[in-house]
Scaffold this motif. Structure first.
Motif, PDB file in Angstrom:
ATOM      1  N   MET A   1       0.672  71.137  97.720  1.00 19.91           N
ATOM      2  CA  MET A   1      -0.689  70.626  97.861  1.00 19.91           C
ATOM      3  C   MET A   1      -1.106  70.516  99.326  1.00 19.91           C
ATOM      4  O   MET A   1      -2.260  70.724  99.678  1.00 19.91           O
ATOM      5  CB  MET A   1      -0.795  69.259  97.196  1.00 19.91           C
ATOM      6  N   LEU A   2      -0.167  70.170 100.187  1.00 18.64           N
ATOM      7  CA  LEU A   2      -0.484  70.019 101.607  1.00 18.64           C
ATOM      8  C   LEU A   2      -1.021  71.329 102.184  1.00 18.64           C
ATOM      9  O   LEU A   2      -1.963  71.326 102.989  1.00 18.64           O
ATOM     10  CB  LEU A   2       0.763  69.565 102.372  1.00 18.64           C
ATOM     11  N   ALA A   3      -0.455  72.440 101.746  1.00 19.61           N
ATOM     12  CA  ALA A   3      -0.944  73.738 102.222  1.00 19.61           C
ATOM     13  C   ALA A   3      -2.376  73.982 101.778  1.00 19.61           C
ATOM     14  O   ALA A   3      -3.206  74.494 102.544  1.00 19.61           O
ATOM     15  CB  ALA A   3      -0.037  74.859 101.708  1.00 19.61           C
ATOM     16  N   LEU A   4      -2.698  73.596 100.534  1.00 16.96           N
ATOM     17  CA  LEU A   4      -4.074  73.721 100.041  1.00 16.96           C
ATOM     18  C   LEU A   4      -5.021  72.876 100.868  1.00 16.96           C
ATOM     19  O   LEU A   4      -6.109  73.317 101.251  1.00 16.96           O
ATOM     20  CB  LEU A   4      -4.136  73.288  98.575  1.00 16.96           C
ATOM     21  N   ALA A   5      -4.642  71.631 101.112  1.00 22.61           N
ATOM     22  CA  ALA A   5      -5.493  70.737 101.892  1.00 22.61           C
ATOM     23  C   ALA A   5      -5.700  71.285 103.303  1.00 22.61           C
ATOM     24  O   ALA A   5      -6.815  71.209 103.850  1.00 22.61           O
ATOM     25  CB  ALA A   5      -4.877  69.346 101.949  1.00 22.61           C
ATOM     26  N   ARG A   6      -4.649  71.828 103.901  1.00 19.31           N
ATOM     27  CA  ARG A   6      -4.796  72.401 105.239  1.00 19.31           C
ATOM     28  C   ARG A   6      -5.759  73.585 105.227  1.00 19.31           C
ATOM     29  O   ARG A   6      -6.578  73.739 106.143  1.00 19.31           O
ATOM     30  CB  ARG A   6      -3.423  72.835 105.764  1.00 19.31           C
ATOM     31  N   ALA A   7      -5.666  74.400 104.187  1.00 23.69           N
ATOM     32  CA  ALA A   7      -6.590  75.540 104.091  1.00 23.69           C
ATOM     33  C   ALA A   7      -8.035  75.057 103.981  1.00 23.69           C
ATOM     34  O   ALA A   7      -8.938  75.609 104.616  1.00 23.69           O
ATOM     35  CB  ALA A   7      -6.222  76.400 102.890  1.00 23.69           C
ATOM     36  N   LEU A   8      -8.253  74.023 103.181  1.00 23.28           N
ATOM     37  CA  LEU A   8      -9.595  73.475 103.036  1.00 23.28           C
ATOM     38  C   LEU A   8     -10.082  72.862 104.349  1.00 23.28           C
ATOM     39  O   LEU A   8     -11.252  73.011 104.721  1.00 23.28           O
ATOM     40  CB  LEU A   8      -9.616  72.426 101.931  1.00 23.28           C
ATOM     41  N   LEU A   9      -9.209  72.158 105.034  1.00 17.43           N
ATOM     42  CA  LEU A   9      -9.594  71.541 106.298  1.00 17.43           C
ATOM     43  C   LEU A   9      -9.845  72.591 107.378  1.00 17.43           C
ATOM     44  O   LEU A   9     -10.743  72.434 108.207  1.00 17.43           O
ATOM     45  CB  LEU A   9      -8.503  70.567 106.751  1.00 17.43           C
ATOM     46  N   ASN A  10      -9.055  73.642 107.385  1.00 18.99           N
ATOM     47  CA  ASN A  10      -9.285  74.704 108.368  1.00 18.99           C
ATOM     48  C   ASN A  10     -10.661  75.335 108.177  1.00 18.99           C
ATOM     49  O   ASN A  10     -11.305  75.759 109.132  1.00 18.99           O
ATOM     50  CB  ASN A  10      -8.201  75.777 108.250  1.00 18.99           C
ATOM     51  N   GLU A  11     -11.093  75.390 106.902  1.00 18.44           N
ATOM     52  CA  GLU A  11     -12.395  75.994 106.614  1.00 18.44           C
ATOM     53  C   GLU A  11     -13.533  75.002 106.767  1.00 18.44           C
ATOM     54  O   GLU A  11     -14.629  75.372 107.168  1.00 18.44           O
ATOM     55  CB  GLU A  11     -12.394  76.525 105.170  1.00 18.44           C
ATOM     56  N   ALA A  12     -13.267  73.725 106.468  1.00 15.75           N
ATOM     57  CA  ALA A  12     -14.393  72.807 106.308  1.00 15.75           C
ATOM     58  C   ALA A  12     -14.289  71.502 107.091  1.00 15.75           C
ATOM     59  O   ALA A  12     -15.104  70.617 106.881  1.00 15.75           O
ATOM     60  CB  ALA A  12     -14.565  72.472 104.823  1.00 15.75           C
ATOM     61  N   ALA A  13     -13.342  71.351 107.987  1.00 15.44           N
ATOM     62  CA  ALA A  13     -13.232  70.084 108.713  1.00 15.44           C
ATOM     63  C   ALA A  13     -14.231  70.036 109.865  1.00 15.44           C
ATOM     64  O   ALA A  13     -14.255  70.936 110.706  1.00 15.44           O
ATOM     65  CB  ALA A  13     -11.821  69.901 109.252  1.00 15.44           C
ATOM     66  N   PRO A  14     -15.064  68.989 109.931  1.00 12.76           N
ATOM     67  CA  PRO A  14     -15.977  68.861 111.062  1.00 12.76           C
ATOM     68  C   PRO A  14     -15.215  68.493 112.328  1.00 12.76           C
ATOM     69  O   PRO A  14     -13.999  68.230 112.296  1.00 12.76           O
ATOM     70  CB  PRO A  14     -16.912  67.723 110.628  1.00 12.76           C
ATOM     71  N   ALA A  15     -15.919  68.437 113.434  1.00 16.15           N
ATOM     72  CA  ALA A  15     -15.277  68.189 114.724  1.00 16.15           C
ATOM     73  C   ALA A  15     -14.488  66.883 114.736  1.00 16.15           C
ATOM     74  O   ALA A  15     -13.462  66.767 115.417  1.00 16.15           O
ATOM     75  CB  ALA A  15     -16.334  68.189 115.833  1.00 16.15           C
ATOM     76  N   TRP A  16     -14.940  65.905 113.974  1.00 16.69           N
ATOM     77  CA  TRP A  16     -14.303  64.581 113.974  1.00 16.69           C
ATOM     78  C   TRP A  16     -12.826  64.680 113.605  1.00 16.69           C
ATOM     79  O   TRP A  16     -12.004  63.957 114.159  1.00 16.69           O
ATOM     80  CB  TRP A  16     -15.037  63.673 112.991  1.00 16.69           C
ATOM     81  N   TRP A  17     -12.492  65.559 112.665  1.00 13.95           N
ATOM     82  CA  TRP A  17     -11.103  65.683 112.217  1.00 13.95           C
ATOM     83  C   TRP A  17     -10.324  66.738 112.994  1.00 13.95           C
ATOM     84  O   TRP A  17      -9.170  67.017 112.668  1.00 13.95           O
ATOM     85  CB  TRP A  17     -11.045  66.024 110.724  1.00 13.95           C
ATOM     86  N   GLN A  18     -10.924  67.330 113.997  1.00 15.07           N
ATOM     87  CA  GLN A  18     -10.205  68.347 114.777  1.00 15.07           C
ATOM     88  C   GLN A  18      -9.362  67.741 115.897  1.00 15.07           C
ATOM     89  O   GLN A  18      -8.545  68.422 116.505  1.00 15.07           O
ATOM     90  CB  GLN A  18     -11.204  69.367 115.330  1.00 15.07           C
ATOM     91  N   ASP A  19      -9.579  66.454 116.174  1.00 11.95           N
ATOM     92  CA  ASP A  19      -8.691  65.735 117.092  1.00 11.95           C
ATOM     93  C   ASP A  19      -7.269  65.739 116.505  1.00 11.95           C
ATOM     94  O   ASP A  19      -7.087  65.487 115.299  1.00 11.95           O
ATOM     95  CB  ASP A  19      -9.197  64.299 117.268  1.00 11.95           C
ATOM     96  N   ALA A  20      -6.287  66.035 117.319  1.00  9.05           N
ATOM     97  CA  ALA A  20      -4.924  66.243 116.825  1.00  9.05           C
ATOM     98  C   ALA A  20      -4.371  65.022 116.101  1.00  9.05           C
ATOM     99  O   ALA A  20      -3.745  65.137 115.029  1.00  9.05           O
ATOM    100  CB  ALA A  20      -3.997  66.627 117.985  1.00  9.05           C
TER     101      ALA A  20
END
Length: 814
Positions: A1-20
């Protein structure tokens, strides 16, 4: 599931969640969201050896364990990252439930909950759990602290948890005082959405997760060339082509995020809007390397089904999936099993989503030898998950579904928020949005563009100025409105009864007439009067007539089989019917303009339409309009119409600008929109409390997002299934058979799947009406709905005018 979530975040995460650090916290939350399932209580319930109870619940335990380990990882940095830590905690806490007011979530476990948690902790096998945690694909620095010790966890719950929640409460109060926008709202929901979507897909559709698809940017051009041939050089079709080309030419780069397309009715906005969205999608892909999804939202189910069918035909032609002639323009019959699954287009390219849509998700059939076998349908569980999650390049949906996603407090709607990121939101007939919500809609769409990078296109003939800084794609809308002079408007504001009107009505030979009224009661009375006065059949349309019969009658009107028709507001917008003369009862000005769009719609040579605005009253001198519409909007409409008795179409449309500005300045109760916007900015969801729609609340301030209702519920109305024909009887019996099978087999999911197959057909026979308890039809305890059985149909239901007035409570409904 973590891989799925990462794929979704890579496609749809706004700048707020791009902080490491923030991203790592969210991924850690995703990895641990089901930690609580490790208890023996949950495992026993999973095996059917234990009933579900407080000890089998896992979300709170998982969320607290996440906090326990995340604060250990952050150490002294936890204070500086309190907000993403809180958002990640809430995502785990609420991943199976609706969202609550955040301020109510900032409390440590009480004594009773502590007892349950301690028992759960002791019921977790430490060795197996630590082996599982060690195998998670997380950074080494997180893995170093990712261990489960029952003693350490219980000690943390007893000492540090209370301090953490107390600090959060203090921080949250300060944050709410300082926040002026919805940045935190979108940040939380996008992270929450990624967790939800990945969790659902992992559970029910992992093997079917579609890859992103390619939609040709020239799909509409291909379709137009195939279906319509060379562009017309004269008449209305020439104007449509000119508008189409001008709009596309005006879209040169993806630098703007807010657009409008303002064109008169009958100018082909469906194809123009989709062509614009596809071109914008291509421009964004060239600039960013990622193609945005297109979410096409409309107000009414009838035009959603109509436009979705057109778009499927567009894609079928553009992708070369049809042989010979272009596909038929007729919509599939939801009650005909032969029509199910006939589509040739994969659903990863196009889906239709509303509460009555057929739940099917088609994917490419690589083993097919024939075009008609090029796609196959997935099983019900996967189809439902992929459709409800908007896993497609083009989603055709309702305003209700879109705004429930923008204002997500329900779990199912929040799951779709990640699809809004960088999406193209194409809103058709935006004037249908209630004026009371206009300021809220303006804020939502503007912030979605700013925070999520979304692109917004508003299409209508009557722009209510929802977006202040939008780029109009029609170079000179006024030129089309002034040239497209199809009708004369006659204004009769004196109050008249229906009887007096019909007594003076003399139709002209060879002309067609539409009478649009504001209630079913008035429509039924007018229909009766006209049938007595005229020597011809009069078509009748209202929501008191079953959807199946309404669709048949609209098709008959399009085919010219009726010269006279009486309708409620059903035909006001989006329905492609054309009459020579229309009489429209008084309504807000934008509704009048939309109704006028059904008059001489196709600009027939040598004819001018006649559009009459009348003011009908009942025998008690009560205005039908004032029973239905906001009196403030009606007063402003009358003010702008006063002093006029005759207007040409361009002059009539010119009144709209001043009317809309007037409504914005003095006609909107801003307290409703302001209260809901404050709820957005402060994350006041409260989805677990049963509160009235904010429009019914005595005081709007303090409203929760769960009180937003685009369509206000009418508690006095009930659904009634009407057995109007043998097919209705058959689908009713099938629904009963499904229930009997459920009782026998206890297979809830199989029953849901079977009912989902017949649901679109079932609701073709359902009307929503007000009922008197003493005269209501039979109540079916099994299906929890009233039913008019075939042997008593004539008592309750008229084959022409639908549900009978004498069986209604009050008699006034749309």
């Amino acid at each position: 599931m973590l891989a799925l979530a990462r794929a979704l975040l890579n496609e749809a995460a706004p700048a707020w969640w791009q902080d490491a650090r923030r991203r790592s916290l969210l991924e850690m939350a995703v990895a641990l969201h089901d930690f609580g399932k490790a208890t023996m209580f949950f495992q026993e319930a999973l095996q059917g050896e234990r009933r579900k109870d407080a000890f089998t619940r896992h979300a709170r335990l998982s969320a607290l364990f996440f906090l326990h380990r995340a604060t250990a990882w952050l150490g002294e940095e936890a204070e500086g990252h309190w907000l993403p830590l809180l958002f990640a905690y809430l995502a785990v806490l609420r991943h199976h439930t609706s969202l609550k007011n955040v301020a109510d979530e900032l409390h440590p476990p009480d004594e009773a909950e502590r007892e349950v948690l301690e028992a759960q902790i002791q019921a977790i096998p430490a060795d197996k759990t630590n082996a599982y945690l060690a195998a998670l694909d997380l950074p080494e620095e997180i893995q170093a602290v990712l261990t489960f010790s029952p003693e350490a966890f219980q000690s943390w719950l007893g000492d540090e948890a209370s301090t953490l929640f107390r600090t959060w409460r203090r921080r949250w109060r300060g944050w709410k005082r300082e926040t002026q926008d919805a940045e935190g709202y979108w940040a939380f929901l996008t992270g929450f959405s990624a967790l939800l979507d990945a969790d659902k897909l992992e559970a029910g559709a992992k093997g079917y997760l579609p890859s992103r698809g390619d939609v040709p940017s020239d799909a509409v051009d291909c379709y137009k060339a195939r279906v319509f041939g060379p562009p017309s050089v004269e008449g209305l079709n020439a104007m449509r082509e000119q508008a189409y080309r001008e709009v596309l030419a005006g879209l040169r780069s993806p630098d703007h995020h807010l657009y409008t397309i303002t064109l008169p009715t009958g100018m082909g906005k469906t194809l123009t809007g989709m062509a614009t969205a596809l071109k914008l999608r291509d421009l964004v892909r060239e600039k960013t390397g990622q193609a945005p999804r297109i979410i096409y939202a409309l107000p009414f189910l009838s035009i959603i089904d109509q436009n979705a069918d057109i778009l499927e035909q567009v894609l079928a032609v553009a992708l070369g999936l049809t042989e010979g002639e272009a596909p038929s323009a007729s919509s599939p019959d939801p009650c005909d099993p032969e029509d199910r699954g006939k589509g040739l287009v994969e659903n990863r390219l196009l889906i239709k989503h509303h509460h009555l849509a057929d739940v099917q998700y088609r994917v490419q059939n690589k083993d097919a030898d024939k075009i008609e076998e090029a796609v196959r349908e997935l099983d019900y569980a996967a189809s439902r998950l992929l459709t409800e999650g908007w896993h497609s390049e083009i989603v055709v949906t309702t305003f209700v579904q879109l705004f429930n996603t923008l204002l997500a407090w329900r779990n199912a709607a929040a799951r779709r928020v990640n699809k809004l990121h960088h999406a193209i939101l194409l809103l058709d007939e935006v004037q249908a949005l209630p004026a009371v919500y206009w300021p809220l809609v303006r804020n939502l769409l503007t912030e979605a563009a700013e925070r999520l990078g979304a692109y917004v296109i508003l299409m209508t003939a009557t722009q209510p100025y929802l977006l202040e800084d939008a780029h109009e794609l029609v170079p000179n809308p006024h030129a089309y409105f002034s040239v497209l002079d199809r009708l004369d408007v006659h204004i009769h504001l004196e109050r008249r009864t229906l009887e007096d009107f019909v007594a003076d009505f003399v139709p002209e030979r060879g002309k067609s007439y539409l009478f649009m009224v504001n209630s079913i009661a008035a429509a039924q009375e007018l229909h009766s009067l006209l049938e007595d006065a005229l020597d011809e059949d009069v078509a009748f349309l209202s929501t008191g007539v079953t959807p199946k019969e309404r669709l048949e009658r609209i098709r008959a009107l399009k085919a010219g089989r009726y010269r006279f028709a009486v309708s409620t507001q059903l035909l006001e917008a989006g329905v492609d019917v054309d009459f020579d003369v229309i009489y429209r009862d008084l309504a807000p000005l934008d509704s009048l303009v939309q109704a006028a769009g059904r008059c001489n719609r196709n600009l027939r040579a040598g004819r001018r339409g006649q559009f009459h605005i009348v003011h009908w009253i009942d025998d008690k001198d009560c205005s039908y309009a004032h029973r239905i519409y906001d009196p403030v909007l009606l007063a402003r409409t009358q003010t702008h119409l006063e002093g006029h008795t005759h207007l040409r179409e361009p002059e009539f449309l010119d009144l709209l600008r001043d009317y809309f500005l007037d409504v914005w300045e003095t006609g909107i109760p801003w307290d409703v929109a302001d209260a809901l916007w404050e709820a957005v900015c402060t994350l006041r969801f409260d989805g677990e409390k049963d509160k009235a729609c904010v429009l019914k609340a005595k005081e709007a301030p303090g409203a929760y997002l769960s009180q937003f209702c685009l369509i206000e519920q009418q508690p006095y109305k009930w659904d009634v299934f009407v057995q109007v024909d043998e097919r209705a009887v058959a689908v009713w019996n099938e629904a009963k058979a499904i229930l009997r099978a459920l009782r026998r087999d206890h297979d809830v999911w199989k029953a849901r799947e079977r009912f989902a197959r017949i649901k679109p057909c079932f609701y073709q026979y359902v009307v929503s009406v007000a009922l008197k308890p003493e005269t209501a039809p039979h109540w079916d305890d099994d299906l929890r709905i009233y039913v008019v059985q075939q042997d008593v149909r004539d008592v309750y239901y008229d084959s022409v005018t639908g549900f009978k007035r004498e069986q209604e409570a009050g008699g006034v409904f749309l």
